[in-house]
Each structure stands twice: as C-alpha cells, then as structure tokens.
Scaffold this motif. Structure first.
Motif, PDB file in Angstrom:
ATOM      1  N   GLY A 219    -104.855  52.611  -7.532  1.00 24.14           N
ATOM      2  CA  GLY A 219    -104.894  51.095  -7.105  1.00 24.14           C
ATOM      3  C   GLY A 219    -103.775  50.314  -6.829  1.00 24.14           C
ATOM      4  O   GLY A 219    -103.840  49.015  -6.304  1.00 24.14           O
ATOM      5  N   LYS A 220    -102.748  50.982  -7.242  1.00 24.52           N
ATOM      6  CA  LYS A 220    -101.488  50.064  -7.028  1.00 24.52           C
ATOM      7  C   LYS A 220    -100.387  51.083  -5.883  1.00 24.52           C
ATOM      8  O   LYS A 220    -100.440  52.246  -6.201  1.00 24.52           O
ATOM      9  N   ALA A 221     -99.648  50.329  -5.142  1.00 22.99           N
ATOM     10  CA  ALA A 221     -98.725  50.848  -4.146  1.00 22.99           C
ATOM     11  C   ALA A 221     -97.681  51.346  -4.831  1.00 22.99           C
ATOM     12  O   ALA A 221     -97.118  50.526  -5.770  1.00 22.99           O
ATOM     13  N   ILE A 222     -97.263  52.523  -4.595  1.00 24.39           N
ATOM     14  CA  ILE A 222     -96.051  53.326  -5.370  1.00 24.39           C
ATOM     15  C   ILE A 222     -95.195  53.594  -4.449  1.00 24.39           C
ATOM     16  O   ILE A 222     -93.964  53.945  -4.880  1.00 24.39           O
ATOM     17  N   ASP A 223     -95.149  53.816  -3.158  1.00 20.72           N
ATOM     18  CA  ASP A 223     -94.575  54.062  -2.110  1.00 20.72           C
ATOM     19  C   ASP A 223     -94.796  53.234  -0.648  1.00 20.72           C
ATOM     20  O   ASP A 223     -96.081  53.200  -0.601  1.00 20.72           O
ATOM     21  N   THR A 224     -94.012  53.113   0.229  1.00 17.71           N
ATOM     22  CA  THR A 224     -94.298  52.725   1.406  1.00 17.71           C
ATOM     23  C   THR A 224     -93.144  53.000   2.294  1.00 17.71           C
ATOM     24  O   THR A 224     -92.021  53.120   2.000  1.00 17.71           O
ATOM     25  N   SER A 225     -93.555  53.051   3.701  1.00 14.12           N
ATOM     26  CA  SER A 225     -92.305  53.726   4.678  1.00 14.12           C
ATOM     27  C   SER A 225     -91.498  52.349   5.113  1.00 14.12           C
ATOM     28  O   SER A 225     -90.111  52.775   5.395  1.00 14.12           O
ATOM     29  N   LEU A 226     -91.905  51.251   5.534  1.00 11.11           N
ATOM     30  CA  LEU A 226     -91.074  50.284   5.607  1.00 11.11           C
ATOM     31  C   LEU A 226     -90.138  49.784   4.640  1.00 11.11           C
ATOM     32  O   LEU A 226     -90.350  50.016   3.429  1.00 11.11           O
TER      33      LEU A 226
END
Length: 396
Positions: A219-226
């Motif tokens: 449920g938690k963001a651990i990586d992203t491209s921007l």
C-alpha cells in the motif's frame, strides 16, 4: 444538504476547475480556462452535462481568469453557496509536505521555496491560491501535493548517486509526481481485489501527455519514475524521459545551445512529438502508424518498449504482484498501447483478455486480464475527487 468543494488545478497556461460533492465524486459543474496569456484565451464549462462558453479577454492571465471563473460560479448560486472549501492542486511540495494541508502563510512560504524545482507549475499554483483566497475569503483553502504520495519512498530509492551534500544542502533527490492519480487508482484496485490497500503490491502506470509509473508495496509507494522534476523516467508526449545525463552538456558545449534552449528541447520538443515529427497525441500516432507512417510507428514502439522495461524492473522490487493498473488518457483509452505492452510481458505471468481490453475505454474501469493472468486493470483516474475528499478533512 449537499456540501461541495471547489477544486482548482492551475497549469502553466490553463486552469481546470470543478465543483465536486466529496462523498460521491459527483461534479455538476466543471470547466477549463485555456491558452492563457495568448490571443486565443478561452473559457468553457459543462453544467449538468451541457456545454457552455464563457468569455475571456485576449491575453488573460491566471489572476484575471480566476476572477472570471469566480464570477461565473456565482451565477449558479444554488451550487456556489454550498461550497464549503477550496482544494488546490500543488505540483511540488518538496520534503515539506507528506500529506494535504490547510494553507496559511507558512505553507505559502514553503511552496515558494520549492518553486525552483517546478518553475512551470508552483508559481501559477500560488497565483491560483492567492486569487481564490481573494474570491472566497471565508472558506478554508487546502493544498494537495502531487509529491506527497511518494514521501514513503526509502532513502535508497529516492537519492541520486551524487555528492551527498547536494541532497543535504539543496534537497536534490527524486520526488515523484502524479501522486493523487496513483493514490486514487491504487485504492480502486484494492477495492476491486477485495483487499485492504495495505495488503496490496501494485504497479500503477499513469500514461498521458505526462507519464509516470509507481511501485507500491503493501500500500505504500516505494519507487516511481519521475524524479527531481517531471522530466525523468518514461517517454512522454513532449518530454524525453531517461537520457544520458551528459547530453545537455554536449548540446551546450558542442552544439551551441543555451541552457534555456536545452530545457525547452527536453521538455517541449522531445518524446512522442520529437520522434514522430508529427504529434504528441497518441491517437494521431496510432492512426498514422496504421496508415504506414514509419516515424509514428517508431515513436509508439519506443514508448511501449520503455514502459515494458519499467514494468519489468518494478516487478522485481514489489515482490509478489497483486495487480498492474493502467490509467491516464493513454492508459485508460489506448487498447493498442496496453495490448502491445502486455504482449511483451506474458513470460512474467501477464496476459490480456482481448475482448475486455477493447471494451474498457472512455471512462470505463475494470479488469482487462485473462483468467490465467495476474490481474490487470484499466481504471479511469479521478484526481479532482481525491483533492475534494482531502479538502473536506478541514471542514468543521
């Protein structure tokens, strides 16, 4: 009596606005002021599914446009008198904000400090806040940040391999954007899976003129491209995405570009537009590719290949995948992009149902995967509803 939130999204040359009932997401009135600062400035809005044209003077700026919008809303008194809060989309919150917040002088000062990291967006977001506070002085104003959802990323994911002092002294790091969209579709996917979001491992791909992909574990963001700005990562409509970081220096030192010309090239002349030499609109490129335009086909092939690479990488970091989600203008509507992407990921347990994939477009949300596949969803995003619900937290 229904309570409404006025949601404002100020872009570099436009203002989206909507009156939203926070409990249901129903929006009886929404509109767009566009081409601001040009001779073709215009205003349009939809009320009860009927389109109306407003009037904007030539070269209208954001402040003038917001005054016209406020006057327009006051014509619909049965709605405007029920507005209990104003929610503002703010692109960059830096490390100051991990969630939405009531706007005061301290908050405005923090948004000003992050403006160097989002020079096309934060200054006009602030203009929108100032103008809306003048137009609606007795209402609470709430800032909802694109970057807040990604403040759960671990340090090893958000730091760049640069001298650590650049992070300590100048906050240079990955921030991520489109956070309200990723947040919304992640919750919708969890509902569809009949699981708590905290028990879900997801990959969410927001594909529009701007594109980003997020890895979500439990449920938690651990990586992203921007990254530090909305330029890194996937190939986009006019933005280049990932490139060799020495290319800007080469353009300046060897080819005579100025720093501002490099920024213009990377942000507004690259991506699908730069490769196709035709358009940044995926629909146009798909049609042209069908008719044999090789540059259009190349642009789409590059776009899809980079998306496949990121999905593969994020499969490695989320662990056991509960669902892959497509959203955004391209992600929600392009059956071709979805099919071409998933056809290259079948060896990783992903397979589309061709009929469902063709059906799930134009605002429809649902499962598009084959029964034997890990779940794949197309979900129509609703960032405005997220902003409205967050704003209602501050209504007493």
């Amino acid at each position: 009596m229904d309570q409404y939130v006025l949601v404002l999204n100020c872009g570099s040359s436009s203002i989206k606005f909507a009156i939203i009932e926070a409990k249901t997401g129903r929006s009886p009135l929404h509109g767009l002021a566009e081409n601001l600062g040009t001779v073709s400035s215009k205003l349009g809005f939809s009320y009860q599914h009927k389109q109306h044209d407003g009037e904007l003077p030539v070269n209208t700026d954001h402040q003038q446009a917001l005054a016209v919008i406020a006057d327009t809303l006051k014509q619909f008194e049965h709605l405007s008198r029920r507005i209990v809060a104003v929610g503002h989309r703010v692109v960059h919150g830096g490390e100051y904000f991990t969630h939405s917040t009531l706007i005061d002088e301290q908050v405005i000062h923090a948004i000003e400090k992050t403006s160097l990291m989002a020079p096309l967006h934060n200054p006009v977001n602030l203009t929108g806040i100032n103008s809306a506070q003048n137009a609606f002085p007795h209402l609470p104003h709430i800032a909802v940040f694109d970057t807040a959802f990604f403040q759960t990323m671990p340090k090893h994911a958000y730091l760049y391999a640069l001298p650590y002092e650049l992070y300590q002294q100048h906050n240079i790091r990955r921030y991520g954007f489109h956070g309200t969209s990723h947040y919304y579709v992640a919750h919708e996917a969890a509902k569809a899976l009949k699981k708590a979001l905290g028990n879900c491992n997801l990959i969410t791909a927001h594909l529009g003129n701007g594109c980003s992909i997020a890895a979500i574990r439990q449920g938690k963001a651990i990586d992203t491209s921007l990254g530090f700005t909305p330029l890194e990562g996937l190939m986009m409509g006019t933005r280049c995405g990932d490139i060799d970081p020495s290319i800007p220096a080469y353009l300046i030192e060897q080819l005579g570009y100025s720093a501002s010309e490099v920024s213009e090239l990377l942000n507004k002349e690259s991506g699908l537009l730069g490769i196709s030499k035709l358009s940044n609109d995926c629909r146009t490129l798909e049609q042209q590719a069908k008719e044999g335009n090789l540059q259009a086909k190349l642009a789409l092939d590059m776009f899809i290949y980079r998306l496949v690479k990121y999905i593969g990488a994020y499969l490695a970091v989320v662990g056991t995948l509960d669902a892959l989600v497509f959203t955004g203008g391209i992600g929600e509507n392009s059956a071709y992009v979805r099919e071409s992407t998933i056809s290259q990921l079948q060896h990783l347990g992903l397979e589309l149902d061709a009929e469902k994939n063709l059906e799930m477009r134009f605002g429809q949300s649902g499962l598009i995967s084959h029964n034997s596949s890990k779940p794949i969803f197309a979900i129509a995003t609703n960032e405005e509803w997220v902003i409205a619900k967050d704003a209602m937290l501050y209504v007493h």
